[in-house]
Design a protein around this motif. Structure first.
Motif, PDB file in Angstrom:
ATOM      1  N   GLN A  94     -74.937   1.068 -30.282  1.00  0.00           N
ATOM      2  CA  GLN A  94     -74.089   1.482 -31.396  1.00  0.00           C
ATOM      3  C   GLN A  94     -72.627   1.202 -31.072  1.00  0.00           C
ATOM      4  O   GLN A  94     -72.232   1.124 -29.906  1.00  0.00           O
ATOM      5  CB  GLN A  94     -74.272   2.984 -31.681  1.00  0.00           C
ATOM      6  N   GLU A  95     -71.817   1.083 -32.121  1.00  0.00           N
ATOM      7  CA  GLU A  95     -70.389   0.803 -31.930  1.00  0.00           C
ATOM      8  C   GLU A  95     -69.715   1.876 -31.085  1.00  0.00           C
ATOM      9  O   GLU A  95     -68.875   1.569 -30.234  1.00  0.00           O
ATOM     10  CB  GLU A  95     -69.689   0.681 -33.285  1.00  0.00           C
ATOM     11  N   GLU A  96     -70.121   3.125 -31.283  1.00  0.00           N
ATOM     12  CA  GLU A  96     -69.562   4.219 -30.488  1.00  0.00           C
ATOM     13  C   GLU A  96     -69.844   4.017 -29.003  1.00  0.00           C
ATOM     14  O   GLU A  96     -68.996   4.252 -28.139  1.00  0.00           O
ATOM     15  CB  GLU A  96     -70.146   5.556 -30.964  1.00  0.00           C
TER      16      GLU A  96
ATOM     17  N   GLU B 206     -78.086  -9.237 -24.360  1.00  0.00           N
ATOM     18  CA  GLU B 206     -78.040  -8.721 -25.725  1.00  0.00           C
ATOM     19  C   GLU B 206     -76.928  -9.393 -26.528  1.00  0.00           C
ATOM     20  O   GLU B 206     -75.753  -9.271 -26.216  1.00  0.00           O
ATOM     21  CB  GLU B 206     -77.834  -7.197 -25.696  1.00  0.00           C
ATOM     22  N   SER B 207     -77.313 -10.109 -27.583  1.00  0.00           N
ATOM     23  CA  SER B 207     -76.347 -10.876 -28.372  1.00  0.00           C
ATOM     24  C   SER B 207     -75.302  -9.991 -29.052  1.00  0.00           C
ATOM     25  O   SER B 207     -74.160 -10.407 -29.242  1.00  0.00           O
ATOM     26  CB  SER B 207     -77.077 -11.724 -29.413  1.00  0.00           C
ATOM     27  N   ARG B 208     -75.677  -8.753 -29.416  1.00  0.00           N
ATOM     28  CA  ARG B 208     -74.708  -7.844 -30.050  1.00  0.00           C
ATOM     29  C   ARG B 208     -73.564  -7.507 -29.103  1.00  0.00           C
ATOM     30  O   ARG B 208     -72.417  -7.351 -29.518  1.00  0.00           O
ATOM     31  CB  ARG B 208     -75.405  -6.558 -30.512  1.00  0.00           C
ATOM     32  N   GLN B 209     -73.876  -7.415 -27.814  1.00  0.00           N
ATOM     33  CA  GLN B 209     -72.840  -7.129 -26.826  1.00  0.00           C
ATOM     34  C   GLN B 209     -71.890  -8.313 -26.670  1.00  0.00           C
ATOM     35  O   GLN B 209     -70.682  -8.146 -26.519  1.00  0.00           O
ATOM     36  CB  GLN B 209     -73.474  -6.771 -25.474  1.00  0.00           C
ATOM     37  N   ILE B 210     -72.441  -9.517 -26.696  1.00  0.00           N
ATOM     38  CA  ILE B 210     -71.609 -10.719 -26.568  1.00  0.00           C
ATOM     39  C   ILE B 210     -70.641 -10.828 -27.745  1.00  0.00           C
ATOM     40  O   ILE B 210     -69.459 -11.140 -27.570  1.00  0.00           O
ATOM     41  CB  ILE B 210     -72.483 -11.989 -26.470  1.00  0.00           C
ATOM     42  N   ALA B 211     -71.129 -10.552 -28.944  1.00  0.00           N
ATOM     43  CA  ALA B 211     -70.263 -10.618 -30.129  1.00  0.00           C
ATOM     44  C   ALA B 211     -69.088  -9.655 -29.990  1.00  0.00           C
ATOM     45  O   ALA B 211     -67.934 -10.005 -30.288  1.00  0.00           O
ATOM     46  CB  ALA B 211     -71.080 -10.301 -31.380  1.00  0.00           C
TER      47      ALA B 211
END
Length: 272
Positions: free
Chosen positions: A14-16, A73-78
């Motif tokens: 999550q963003e948090e 994890e691609s979300r972390q790279i973004a």
């Protein structure tokens, strides 16, 4: 990668949580980085670069570095790319690669490697250490920082905190992690064929002599413990009331003049 094939991660994405990782890097910066020297390293491989929280510290402390961050994890790279851009670091200083660190396929060799708070989340972490070795030049310096969660202690001891912490750590084991991994770093590096291995214990021992730092660390640690709450809740391992009681108890300790916070992590340095 589909969500079905993605391993469970106690902290979530999550963003948090992504922001918590940056706060963590700041709170624990000095106890970690005051004992790391990459002044002789030019090209650094960072395994598990996440949202770039540690990458940012590395580039601030060692601005001459060119870093390749490997992240599963691609979300972390973004998020990491946004964080690096906001911090003023360009593509000449940092690039991120979406790969599984157990099966690296890189296009170059590095003269240093850095891993922080990553191996604890990976089943069979020795596979990562073996996988990255062919991409490190002879003499390359490796720095790894890892958890040793059984060292966590507060005074006074409050069951709402320690019971939750026990569940938190047992869940990490259940999903394939190891909350005591720091204690095993020396053996893991030795089995993986690294040499000149040295270990040190770092961390916090905070009491009434360090009131401001103690407040900061209690706040940080409460956030760390709470970061596992969504996963623990969804698995039926804790209740909303247990989470609320843990948070309240951490706040209580933070405000108590004679409370004590104690925790140790382990840092390993080794060479190829």
């Amino acid at each position: 990668m589909s969500s079905a094939s993605t391993p469970k991660y106690i902290h979530g994405y999550q963003e948090e949580e992504q922001e918590r990782l940056r706060e963590q890097a700041w709170v624990i910066e000095r106890p970690i980085y005051d004992f790391i020297d990459f002044s002789e390293v030019k090209e650094l491989l960072e395994i598990g670069s996440g949202v770039g929280a540690q990458t940012e510290v590395l580039l601030r402390r060692f601005p001459h570095l060119s870093i390749t961050g490997v992240e599963y994890e691609s979300r972390q790279i973004a998020k990491a790319k946004i964080n690096m851009s906001n911090a003023g670091f360009g593509e000449d200083q940092i690039r991120f690669i979406h790969q599984d660190a157990k099966n690296l396929k890189l296009d170059r060799q590095y003269d240093g490697a850095f891993i922080c708070w990553v191996l604890e989340h990976i089943p069979d972490p020795i596979e990562v250490l073996i996988s990255m070795k062919p991409f490190l030049r002879p003499g390359a310096k490796v720095s790894i920082t890892e958890v040793f969660n059984s060292t966590f202690y507060t005074f006074p001891v409050i069951p709402a905190i320690m019971d939750y912490w026990k569940i938190y750590n047992e869940y990490q084991v259940q999903i394939g992690g190891d909350p005591q991994l720091g204690a095993k770093l020396g053996d893991l590096l030795s089995e993986s064929g690294y040499r000149d291995i040295s270990l040190r214990s770092g961390g916090f021992h905070l009491d009434s002599c360090h009131p401001e730092e103690k407040t900061t660390v209690f706040n940080y640690w409460k956030t760390l413990m709470n970061s596992g709450a969504p996963a623990l809740l969804s698995e039926g391992l804790v209740s909303e009331m247990q989470i609320k009681d843990m948070i309240g108890a951490m706040d209580q300790l933070r405000e108590m003049p004679n409370s004590v916070f104690y925790y140790r992590f382990i840092q390993a340095t080794a060479f190829v």
